[in-house]
Write an enzyme that holds these catalytic residues in place. Structure first.
Site, PDB file in Angstrom:
ATOM      1  CG  ASP A 189      17.341 -18.487  32.713  1.00 45.77           C
ATOM      2  OD1 ASP A 189      16.650 -17.808  31.926  1.00 45.77           O
ATOM      3  OD2 ASP A 189      18.572 -18.374  32.814  1.00 45.77           O
ATOM      4  CG  ASP A 245      14.274 -21.588  30.142  1.00 49.86           C
ATOM      5  OD1 ASP A 245      13.520 -21.399  29.171  1.00 49.86           O
ATOM      6  OD2 ASP A 245      15.128 -20.764  30.516  1.00 49.86           O
ATOM      7  CD  GLU A 299       9.317 -22.385  25.586  1.00 48.19           C
ATOM      8  OE1 GLU A 299       8.524 -21.484  25.318  1.00 48.19           O
ATOM      9  OE2 GLU A 299      10.352 -22.207  26.226  1.00 48.19           O
TER      10      GLU A 299
END
Ligand code: ZN
Length: 382
Positions: free
Chosen positions: A355, A190, A274
């Site tokens: 997170d 992340d 991501e």
């Protein structure tokens, strides 16, 4: 596979002059080629690649207003013409749906004021001499700071001048793939604002202090610049300071990101991140912060190193409410302001660090995506 190796070069004042002229000619040819293609398209005529090159390079040299193109190496002009071709093709194929992936924007005309000036040369336009100097056609032998050895003979080189007036040679070289021994660990990453990144195994990667300091200096320099009167000498000075600060941030960031990506690839068999363009964060105005440049570089390096060392790299392409979903039970708990660092799942009672929970969700989504392997989203080892 092909990689880039970049080194600082130190041209003499005379060589800088010649480089400036080459940058200028490359720009003109690039712009002429682009315009020729656009005009042809608008008029509905087909125009082959050789036709374009004939017009904007060989033909143009014979005209009064472009006769100075002969002063620089023709390989530079031919490459500029090909760069324009590629930019135009990518855009065109992206529009027509022939090119997969993110949409490519219309090619932009190059300007003298761009932050980066560059020329590209193929094998017949450069060489590395016995005295370790880099020969560039019509420019001469450039002094290079060889910070590491080239692994093989480069196929092409790009000579770059950045906004801080520094010069670089960026070589394209072929390197062998070097798979590392298999490991069991897989990791979801992340990318954060308060910390650089959080890994699904709980590791936290902080931005180093030297980078934060460089970024602060850059912000201050930018503020000073915005207060200076347009066209004034002080403004020119302030702009130079911004360029220097920018260069320092870019260098520190590159080193840091190199180190971090190497460690992560070494320790993990598969790495999931991501896609920034679809992540929740990139949709907020915070995406315009100093972080995003670092993230882009980080994911690019992870992808490159994964390909080189035989690891799996998956970018999660679809939007995932990674910070809203409970990684323990899968319930989507609703949006949370960035100030909330920790929350308790209403359904199962699990307590989450924001997170870390997001990283775990990215790991799960990445695994699912890889196992489904439903095409298009899994990056093949290039
Ligand atoms: Zn839950």
């Amino acid at each position: 596979m092909q990689l880039r190796y970049q080194y600082r070069v130190y041209p003499t004042p005379g060589q800088q002059d010649m480089l400036a002229r080459s940058f200028g000619c490359a720009r003109v040819v690039f712009n002429d080629a682009l315009r020729a293609r656009q005009d042809a398209y608008a008029a509905g005529v087909t125009f082959s690649d050789t036709d374009v090159q004939k017009r904007v390079v060989t033909g143009a040299k014979k005209t009064l207003e472009r006769v100075w193109l002969s002063e620089v190496a023709s390989v530079v002009l031919v490459q500029a013409c090909q760069d324009a071709r590629r930019a135009y093709r990518n855009w065109f194929d992206s529009m027509s749906g022939k090119r997969k992936g993110r949409k490519v924007g219309a090619p932009r005309y190059k300007s003298r004021k761009d932050n980066r000036q560059a020329i590209r040369l193929t094998r017949n336009g450069f060489g590395i001499r016995g005295n370790r100097k880099l020969y560039v056609a019509k420019v001469g032998e450039l002094k290079v700071a060889w910070s590491r050895d080239l692994p093989s003979v480069p196929s092409s080189v790009t000579i770059i001048e950045d906004s801080a007036g520094r010069y670089f040679a960026s070589f394209v070289v072929a390197v062998d793939q070097a798979p590392l021994p298999d490991v069991d660990a897989e990791v979801g990453i992340d990318l954060g604002l308060t910390t650089f990144a959080v890994l699904s195994d709980g590791r936290v990667v902080e931005s180093p202090r030297f980078l934060r300091r460089a970024e602060r200096t850059l912000r201050k320099a930018q503020q000073t610049l915005s207060r200076k009167e347009k066209g004034s000498r002080n403004r020119a000075k302030a702009r130079w300071k911004v360029a220097r600060a920018h260069a320092r941030v870019a260098d520190s960031r590159r080193n840091f990101v190199h180190q971090q990506s190497t460690v992560i690839i070494r320790d993990s068999q598969a790495v999931y991140v991501e896609d920034l363009a679809v992540s929740g964060l990139a949709r907020t105005r915070l995406a315009k912060s100093v972080h995003d440049a670092g993230w882009g570089m980080f994911t690019r390096m992870l992808e490159e190193k994964a390909a080189r060392y035989g690891r799996t790299f998956v970018k999660i392409d679809r939007w995932l409410p990674s910070s809203q979903t409970c990684s323990a039970c899968g319930v989507v708990d609703g949006p949370k302001p960035l100030s909330i660092r920790e929350w308790t799942c209403a359904a199962c009672g699990a307590v989450h660090d924001r997170d870390l929970n997001a990283a775990k969700n990215i790991l799960a989504a990445g695994r699912a995506e890889r196992l489904n392997a439903c095409g298009g989203t899994v990056s093949p080892a290039a």
